[in-house]
Design an enzyme around this catalytic site. Sequence first.
Site, mmCIF file in Angstrom:
data_model
loop_
_atom_site.group_PDB
_atom_site.id
_atom_site.type_symbol
_atom_site.label_atom_id
_atom_site.label_comp_id
_atom_site.label_asym_id
_atom_site.label_seq_id
_atom_site.Cartn_x
_atom_site.Cartn_y
_atom_site.Cartn_z
ATOM 1 N N HIS A 262 0.877 -1.310 0.226
ATOM 2 C CA HIS A 262 0.164 0.030 0.100
ATOM 3 C C HIS A 262 0.946 1.204 0.100
ATOM 4 O O HIS A 262 1.986 1.322 0.382
ATOM 5 C CB HIS A 262 -0.833 0.082 1.176
ATOM 6 C CG HIS A 262 -2.228 0.843 1.060
ATOM 7 N ND1 HIS A 262 -2.091 2.204 1.362
ATOM 8 C CD2 HIS A 262 -3.364 0.684 0.688
ATOM 9 C CE1 HIS A 262 -3.331 2.804 1.110
ATOM 10 N NE2 HIS A 262 -4.092 1.896 0.615
ATOM 11 N N ASP A 319 -7.827 -5.449 -0.183
ATOM 12 C CA ASP A 319 -8.400 -6.231 -1.263
ATOM 13 C C ASP A 319 -7.958 -8.050 -1.197
ATOM 14 O O ASP A 319 -8.451 -8.533 -2.106
ATOM 15 C CB ASP A 319 -7.630 -5.846 -2.671
ATOM 16 C CG ASP A 319 -8.320 -4.589 -2.910
ATOM 17 O OD1 ASP A 319 -9.533 -4.413 -2.760
ATOM 18 O OD2 ASP A 319 -7.798 -3.513 -3.271
#
Length: 382
Positions: A262, A319
């Site tokens: 991320h 996700d």
Amino acid sequence: MAEEIEIKEGLQGVYIAKSEICKVDGQEGKLYYRGYKIEDLANYSSYEEVCYLLLYGKLPNSKELADFNKKMKEERVIPENTKDIIRKFSKDSQTLDVLRTAMSSLSADDSKPYSEDENENIEKAIKIITKTATIAAAIGRIKEGKEILEPDNSLNHSANFLYMLTGEKPDKDSEKLMDVMFILHAEHSSNASTFATLVACSTLADIYAGVTAGVAALKGPLHGGADEAAVKMMMEIGNPDNTENYIEEALAGKKKIMGFGHRVYKTYDPRARILKSYLDKIKGNSNEEINALIEISLRAEKMMIEKLGKSHGIWPNVDFFSGPLYMHLNIKPELFDTVFASSRTVGWCSHVIEYWRNNKLFRPLEEFIGKIDLEYLPIDKR
Ligand code: CMC
């Protein structure tokens, strides 16, 4: 001497606005919507309540929530024109492409798509948030060759979404899980799709144009497409016992494992942690395919953390675990990004409404490194 220009690739580390909506603490792995911990919202709140919180900046009292729920229910039905657009796409179309066009069409249903009045824009946001769920369910049904279902106003937002998609009213556990999925995907500060929404709306384009830009930006595998890519990888792994070899080979081949890493979180994404707790609850209690995907996801997570967690700051993001959970709710991988977009409409709209209070056109610069003053030759002399 030419001035040294520092390029911030991908705008990494650049602040674009002040905002009261969402705090992402990437070092501590914490996330807050309007000051409230994501864990509390996921545990005790509902998607409707979170939408109210994000749009109005405070948690509603009972009367405010009841009025808000009523307003959301009144907006569920989508225009015939939008249904026709969804039906006209081929069954092979990507669902997010259909949503992008259907979303754009919603402005035609509004006699005044652009407004300078904040309350009017909140009303438009409620319309967008609510209708997008109906659109997402309709896209899922048309893709499977089924007819579009009308909303059931005896159900809350999440249960109604599952009903409109599957034709069956969900049990309480599925309703709660869907609600948590909507809440966790509702908002995440200035991510790529929210930024795209803001860029479009900073031109004073209407809010429908903004969310359409948001849907477009969400599409790629580096953003909203990562959950589908992650579950497809799990399907490719197939047998849980293949997990470690697969990950080992993928990393040796410098392949990225979708659902990890991320830009902001350099530790475990708190949303992924919440989703993992739901995976733990359904582990072994779903169908054979999903049970295997869950096992694969847990083994892959363990190995990735050992290999890249502490050493490289690459941890699971929202996700990674969402795929098997969506599938447990009978949501097919090709619809994941569209459901994500539906959840995120509230975040996009909240940011636009806040940004417009002090609007400034986005117009960054680029350093020109090409040639100039070239001689223009007629075409037969080139
Ligand atoms: N698997 C393996 N290696 C990775 C991964 C991964 N998932 N993510 C980053 N890396 C490595 C990358 O290969 C690079 O290594 P090197 O320096 O040796 O070239 C390094 O980490 C930096 O990666 P980057 O892509 O330049 O860094 P970024 O800050 O742009 O990364 C990211 C953010 C989300 C684009 C990236 O982590 C990624 O591509 N992850 C996979 C896609 C994904 O899961 N996206 C969903 C993000 S969360 C939900 C959302 O916002 O939509």
